[in-house]
Design a protein around this motif. Sequence first.
Motif, PDB file in Angstrom:
ATOM      1  N   GLU A  54     -82.566 -52.783 -13.647  1.00  0.00           N
ATOM      2  CA  GLU A  54     -81.637 -52.442 -12.390  1.00  0.00           C
ATOM      3  C   GLU A  54     -81.947 -52.646 -11.010  1.00  0.00           C
ATOM      4  O   GLU A  54     -81.268 -53.008 -10.091  1.00  0.00           O
ATOM      5  CB  GLU A  54     -82.157 -51.157 -12.742  1.00  0.00           C
ATOM      6  N   ALA A  55     -83.818 -53.122 -10.595  1.00  0.00           N
ATOM      7  CA  ALA A  55     -83.705 -52.456  -8.978  1.00  0.00           C
ATOM      8  C   ALA A  55     -84.293 -54.144  -8.801  1.00  0.00           C
ATOM      9  O   ALA A  55     -84.528 -54.252  -7.859  1.00  0.00           O
ATOM     10  CB  ALA A  55     -85.379 -50.927  -9.282  1.00  0.00           C
ATOM     11  N   PHE A  56     -85.350 -54.725  -9.733  1.00  0.00           N
ATOM     12  CA  PHE A  56     -85.899 -56.184  -8.802  1.00  0.00           C
ATOM     13  C   PHE A  56     -84.417 -57.225  -9.733  1.00  0.00           C
ATOM     14  O   PHE A  56     -84.028 -58.128  -9.602  1.00  0.00           O
ATOM     15  CB  PHE A  56     -86.698 -56.649  -9.214  1.00  0.00           C
ATOM     16  N   LEU A  57     -84.265 -57.648 -11.281  1.00  0.00           N
ATOM     17  CA  LEU A  57     -84.442 -58.424 -11.026  1.00  0.00           C
ATOM     18  C   LEU A  57     -82.733 -59.007 -11.565  1.00  0.00           C
ATOM     19  O   LEU A  57     -82.370 -60.106 -11.099  1.00  0.00           O
ATOM     20  CB  LEU A  57     -84.914 -58.245 -12.945  1.00  0.00           C
ATOM     21  N   THR A  58     -81.850 -57.398 -11.864  1.00  0.00           N
ATOM     22  CA  THR A  58     -80.671 -58.056 -11.269  1.00  0.00           C
ATOM     23  C   THR A  58     -79.847 -57.941 -10.288  1.00  0.00           C
ATOM     24  O   THR A  58     -79.693 -59.217  -9.670  1.00  0.00           O
ATOM     25  CB  THR A  58     -79.657 -56.743 -12.335  1.00  0.00           C
ATOM     26  N   PRO A  59     -80.434 -57.823  -9.264  1.00  0.00           N
ATOM     27  CA  PRO A  59     -79.638 -57.933  -7.624  1.00  0.00           C
ATOM     28  C   PRO A  59     -80.309 -59.758  -6.874  1.00  0.00           C
ATOM     29  O   PRO A  59     -79.929 -60.668  -6.022  1.00  0.00           O
ATOM     30  CB  PRO A  59     -80.512 -57.010  -6.914  1.00  0.00           C
ATOM     31  N   TRP A  60     -81.901 -59.805  -7.421  1.00  0.00           N
ATOM     32  CA  TRP A  60     -82.701 -61.231  -7.698  1.00  0.00           C
ATOM     33  C   TRP A  60     -81.797 -61.836  -8.007  1.00  0.00           C
ATOM     34  O   TRP A  60     -81.379 -63.143  -7.343  1.00  0.00           O
ATOM     35  CB  TRP A  60     -83.757 -60.872  -8.089  1.00  0.00           C
ATOM     36  N   ALA A  61     -81.432 -61.829  -9.246  1.00  0.00           N
ATOM     37  CA  ALA A  61     -81.000 -63.014  -9.722  1.00  0.00           C
ATOM     38  C   ALA A  61     -79.746 -63.278  -9.677  1.00  0.00           C
ATOM     39  O   ALA A  61     -78.946 -64.089  -9.680  1.00  0.00           O
ATOM     40  CB  ALA A  61     -80.720 -62.613 -11.865  1.00  0.00           C
ATOM     41  N   LYS A  62     -78.460 -62.759  -9.148  1.00  0.00           N
ATOM     42  CA  LYS A  62     -77.275 -62.494  -8.829  1.00  0.00           C
ATOM     43  C   LYS A  62     -77.140 -62.960  -7.104  1.00  0.00           C
ATOM     44  O   LYS A  62     -76.435 -63.899  -7.376  1.00  0.00           O
ATOM     45  CB  LYS A  62     -76.637 -61.206  -8.438  1.00  0.00           C
ATOM     46  N   GLU A  63     -78.329 -62.573  -6.496  1.00  0.00           N
ATOM     47  CA  GLU A  63     -78.399 -63.640  -5.187  1.00  0.00           C
ATOM     48  C   GLU A  63     -78.569 -64.813  -5.052  1.00  0.00           C
ATOM     49  O   GLU A  63     -78.921 -65.449  -4.516  1.00  0.00           O
ATOM     50  CB  GLU A  63     -79.679 -62.990  -4.751  1.00  0.00           C
ATOM     51  N   ALA A  64     -79.475 -64.940  -6.416  1.00  0.00           N
ATOM     52  CA  ALA A  64     -80.753 -66.223  -6.911  1.00  0.00           C
ATOM     53  C   ALA A  64     -80.115 -67.313  -7.643  1.00  0.00           C
ATOM     54  O   ALA A  64     -80.161 -68.580  -7.552  1.00  0.00           O
ATOM     55  CB  ALA A  64     -81.861 -66.342  -6.893  1.00  0.00           C
ATOM     56  N   GLY A  65     -78.414 -66.958  -7.829  1.00  0.00           N
ATOM     57  CA  GLY A  65     -77.813 -67.714  -9.085  1.00  0.00           C
ATOM     58  C   GLY A  65     -79.170 -68.220 -10.269  1.00  0.00           C
ATOM     59  O   GLY A  65     -78.626 -69.489 -11.089  1.00  0.00           O
ATOM     60  N   VAL A  66     -79.621 -67.687 -10.786  1.00  0.00           N
ATOM     61  CA  VAL A  66     -80.735 -67.322 -11.519  1.00  0.00           C
ATOM     62  C   VAL A  66     -80.907 -66.873 -12.654  1.00  0.00           C
ATOM     63  O   VAL A  66     -80.325 -65.676 -12.680  1.00  0.00           O
ATOM     64  CB  VAL A  66     -82.444 -67.458 -11.208  1.00  0.00           C
ATOM     65  N   GLN A 290     -88.163 -51.237  -4.177  1.00  0.00           N
ATOM     66  CA  GLN A 290     -89.056 -50.797  -4.586  1.00  0.00           C
ATOM     67  C   GLN A 290     -88.838 -49.332  -4.449  1.00  0.00           C
ATOM     68  O   GLN A 290     -89.169 -48.801  -5.197  1.00  0.00           O
ATOM     69  CB  GLN A 290     -90.467 -50.605  -3.971  1.00  0.00           C
ATOM     70  N   ALA A 291     -87.860 -48.617  -3.290  1.00  0.00           N
ATOM     71  CA  ALA A 291     -87.393 -47.615  -3.434  1.00  0.00           C
ATOM     72  C   ALA A 291     -86.798 -47.413  -4.065  1.00  0.00           C
ATOM     73  O   ALA A 291     -86.934 -46.672  -5.527  1.00  0.00           O
ATOM     74  CB  ALA A 291     -86.666 -46.995  -2.000  1.00  0.00           C
ATOM     75  N   ARG A 292     -85.156 -48.034  -4.764  1.00  0.00           N
ATOM     76  CA  ARG A 292     -84.565 -47.848  -5.766  1.00  0.00           C
ATOM     77  C   ARG A 292     -84.917 -47.797  -7.599  1.00  0.00           C
ATOM     78  O   ARG A 292     -84.776 -47.544  -7.965  1.00  0.00           O
ATOM     79  CB  ARG A 292     -83.448 -49.294  -6.352  1.00  0.00           C
ATOM     80  N   PHE A 293     -85.815 -48.503  -8.238  1.00  0.00           N
ATOM     81  CA  PHE A 293     -87.252 -48.531  -8.854  1.00  0.00           C
ATOM     82  C   PHE A 293     -87.422 -46.896  -8.777  1.00  0.00           C
ATOM     83  O   PHE A 293     -87.912 -46.483 -10.045  1.00  0.00           O
ATOM     84  CB  PHE A 293     -88.168 -49.537  -9.116  1.00  0.00           C
ATOM     85  N   ALA A 294     -88.454 -46.633  -7.770  1.00  0.00           N
ATOM     86  CA  ALA A 294     -88.486 -44.218  -8.290  1.00  0.00           C
ATOM     87  C   ALA A 294     -87.393 -44.076  -8.227  1.00  0.00           C
ATOM     88  O   ALA A 294     -88.017 -42.904  -8.594  1.00  0.00           O
ATOM     89  CB  ALA A 294     -89.145 -45.008  -6.495  1.00  0.00           C
TER      90      ALA A 294
END
Length: 353
Positions: A54-66, A290-294
Motif C-alpha cells: 500500500e505504501a510503496f509498491l502500489t503508488p510506484w507501480a502506478k507511476e512507473a507502469g510496472v 515512508q510516512a504512509r508505511f509508518a
Amino acid sequence: MIHPTRKFLLPLAAVAALSLAACSSGAAPDGGAGDGGSLVFASYGSAYQDAQNEAFLTPWAKEAGVTVQNDGPTSYPKIQQMVDSGNTIWDVVDTEPYFPVANCGTLVEEIDFSGIDTSNYPEGTWSDCSIPIAQYSTMMIYNTETFSGAAAPTTPADFFDLEKFPGTRMVPGWAGAGALEFALLADGVAPADLYPLDTDRAYAKLDTIRDSLTFWNTSSESQQAMEDGSADLWLAWSGRGYEAENNGAKIAPVWEDNLLAWASLSIVKGTKNLENAQSFIEFAAQAEPQARFAELQPYAPADLSAQPELDELQQKWNVADEAVQRQSIVTNVQWWADNSADAETEWTAWSTS
C-alpha cells in the motif's frame, strides 16, 4: 572476546522462521499498467508486506507502469541459490541491515545514490547496497503492574539490578538482537566505546541475572508475554511494544540507550530488471511513502523529515521522535556482518549451558 572473521550467519531464530522455498506473499499491487516491465518484490509476508504494498509498491507501480509480483518470505539461502545458479528471480528484497553490508557486490547490487537523498537518515543506516525504509528499536520495556512512578526502572543498569527491581526478565534468544550491547551498556561501557563488543564482559554481566532470565525466540512471543504480563521486564522491539499496549498490555517504554535498527531494501545480484529495481529503491527512499508505511505498521520512517499522521499511542512508541533519537544508539552493522557467525556460536554455548 570476538575477533573479526568476515563471516555472515543469519540469527538462529530468523533461520527457523525463513523457508528455503519461496511462496507467494502479500497482495498484488493495483495500478501497474504493465507497459513499463516488471519487478518481483520479496519480503516477510502478512500485514507487514501488505502495508509495504500500500505504501510503496502500489503508488510506484502506478507511476512507473510496472507490473509487480510479490514473493517471500525473505530467505538468505534462497538468495544465495539464485545468485549461484545465475537465475535471479527476485529483484528487490527486504532484509536485516547487516545482510547487504556483509554481501555487498556478491549477493546484492550496489545502489546508485545519485537520485537518493540520505541527509535525513540517521547516520549509519544506509550502505552501498541498501537503503533503510523504516526503523525500530530494541529497548527496555517494563510491566506497569510491577513497577510504577519513581519506582520504575529508567536505565540499562536497572534491568540488571535484581535487588531494586526484582522479577523475571525476558530477552531475545539469539546474539544479534541486542542483549550483548544492552549488557555492556548496563556494565558502564559508553555508547561511543560499545564496538567492538567485549562479549566476555557481556556474558559476565548477563550471568548476574541468569536465574531470572527467560528468552523469546520470535517477536510474537515477546508481545504475547507483554499482553499476558508473564514477565516484569523485557528487552524487546518497539513495534511489538506498541502492538502489545494497543491490545491492552500494562507496559511502558524506556528509551534511554535504545538500540536503533531498521528494515533495509536491496537489489538482488543479477536481477534482470535492474532499471526498475533502482527506480523502486529511489521511490521507497522518499519521506512520503515512508510516512504512509509508518501509519500502517508500528515502525517509524527512516527519513526523519517524514511526517506521518500518528495517533497518541503510535506517537508514544515512535522511535523517529527527536527526543528518542537523542537517546538512540545505532547498531554497528559492519561489526555484526563481520562477526555474527562466531557471536551466535558463543551465544548458543552460553544460553544452553
